[in-house]
Design a protein around this motif. Structure first.
Motif: not given
Length: 388
Positions: A86-102
């Motif tokens: 039920d997860r959305d890896p892209f949403a998780e990756a987008a949030a974490e990448a944004g937080r880390r400046g990636l």
């Protein structure tokens, strides 16, 4: 120079965001993540995965949550992999990448899709006998083109910087199915002819360009019958550019326009969503003409061309990039994928020398293949090689 690592969503899900992104930033030291959004069937070995060493990837699965409103009523639509639950890896990756400046790139396999090809054979390429190649989708098919455009639009929801477009073209006979068997030697000419699409949409596209498409199909079918029946005939060379009085070359030119116009359409769609479209050409200059790949045209259609810099020496990497320049693709409009593993690299110095060659040539982006398929020591090798 921008840098990123290619990865699967299952790498993120199995390791957790802190470990996964920590390895990207603290060990590899890259500035971006290139995450697979739609991918083909595969079986891989994962050296540092905490849960499994061998994993099977589902045919043509999506690793994001498609927007139901965009795909309502479509026959061709992405189906989320069962591996993401039920997860959305892209949403998780987008949030974490944004937080880390990636930066986040969407690595997207378009026309090599076993699931959709088997579900909808009429959307798959057809050879001269009408047999469908069900591991593929035909880029001339209007439904396939609509599917590709909608896929780009949908991925734009995640704040993606670039769509890395893999398999946005035709494919040959020997591509993408397990237990392929050829007990007789078909010969290179028969293999090439068996990989050309003669579906109704390709026939119509060629006919619209003034090509006698049905005559070409008949000539190809007759030639294949002769080569399949006779071992000596199968071994004979043939100049395909002069085949059928030159009409086959004109037919293949129409296929090239099919691929180029699709790339241009997706580039415009990506730009409207604030993204770039990177056309991934794994074959290299002069090797993709049967796939509809014309590099000078694609260089003008897409925002960027990406190629594989898989080689053991920096000099070989230089030659690969130089070959693209001879085909109208400037180094500054390219991205190059390197492998830091032992097959290509014997240490950080080797990888650093390859990166130095790319910088010298003016290549603005380098990517590394592949997060889950390499040892952690190879991630360290990237970090050491990227140091100023």
């Amino acid at each position: 120079m921008e840098s990123s690592v290619l990865a699967f969503a299952t790498d993120l899900l199995d390791e957790g965001a802190d470990t996964f992104f920590g390895h990207l930033t603290d060990r590899a030291g890259v500035g971006g993540l290139t995450l697979a959004s739609v991918y083909h069937e595969a079986r891989d070995v994962f050296p540092h995965n905490p849960h499994r060493v061998v994993r099977y990837l589902e045919p043509g699965a999506a690793y994001f949550r498609p927007d139901p409103a965009r795909w309502a009523g479509r026959r061709l639509a992405p189906a989320p992999s069962t591996a993401i639950g039920d997860r959305d890896p892209f949403a998780e990756a987008a949030a974490e990448a944004g937080r880390r400046g990636l930066k986040l790139h969407a690595w997207t396999v378009f026309c090599h899709n076993d699931r959709l090809g088997f579900q909808h054979p009429d959307c798959a390429p057809a050879n001269a006998f009408g047999d469908r190649h069900l591991t593929e989708l035909c880029p001339a098919n209007p439904e396939v083109r609509e599917y590709a455009r909608t896929l780009v639009e949908d991925l734009g929801r995640y704040g993606v910087d670039a769509i890395r477009a893999e398999s946005l073209h035709f494919h040959g006979l020997r591509h993408g199915y397990h237990h392929e068997r050829y007990f007789e030697d078909l010969g290179p000419v028969a293999e090439a002819l068996l990989g050309i699409c003669f579906c109704p949409h390709c026939l119509a596209a060629a006919s619209a360009d003034g090509v006698p498409a049905e005559e070409v199909r008949t000539a190809v079918r007759d030639e294949l019958r002769a080569r399949l029946a006779d071992e000596k005939r199968a071994a004979e060379p043939a100049a395909l550019d002069g085949f059928a009085g030159g009409a086959l070359a004109a037919y293949l030119d129409a296929a090239t326009r099919t691929v180029t116009t699709l790339a241009a359409e997706l580039a415009a769609t990506a730009a409207a969503g604030g993204m770039r479209l990177t056309f991934m050409d794994g074959a290299g200059p002069g090797k993709g003409w049967l796939s509809g790949i014309d590099l000078p045209s694609l260089a003008g259609a897409a925002h960027q061309i990406e190629t594989l810099g898989y080689a053991r020496t920096p000099e070989a990497v230089r030659e690969k990039v130089a070959a693209f320049a001879l085909h109208g693709v400037r180094p500054e409009a390219m991205a190059v994928i390197l492998r830091p593993m032992a097959e290509d690299c014997d240490g950080p110095a080797n990888l650093a020398a390859k990166i130095a060659v790319l910088r010298e040539l003016g290549v603005p982006e380098v990517e590394f293949y592949h997060y889950g398929l390499m040892r952690l020591s190879s991630l360290d090798r990237i970090g050491a090689a990227l140091l100023p």
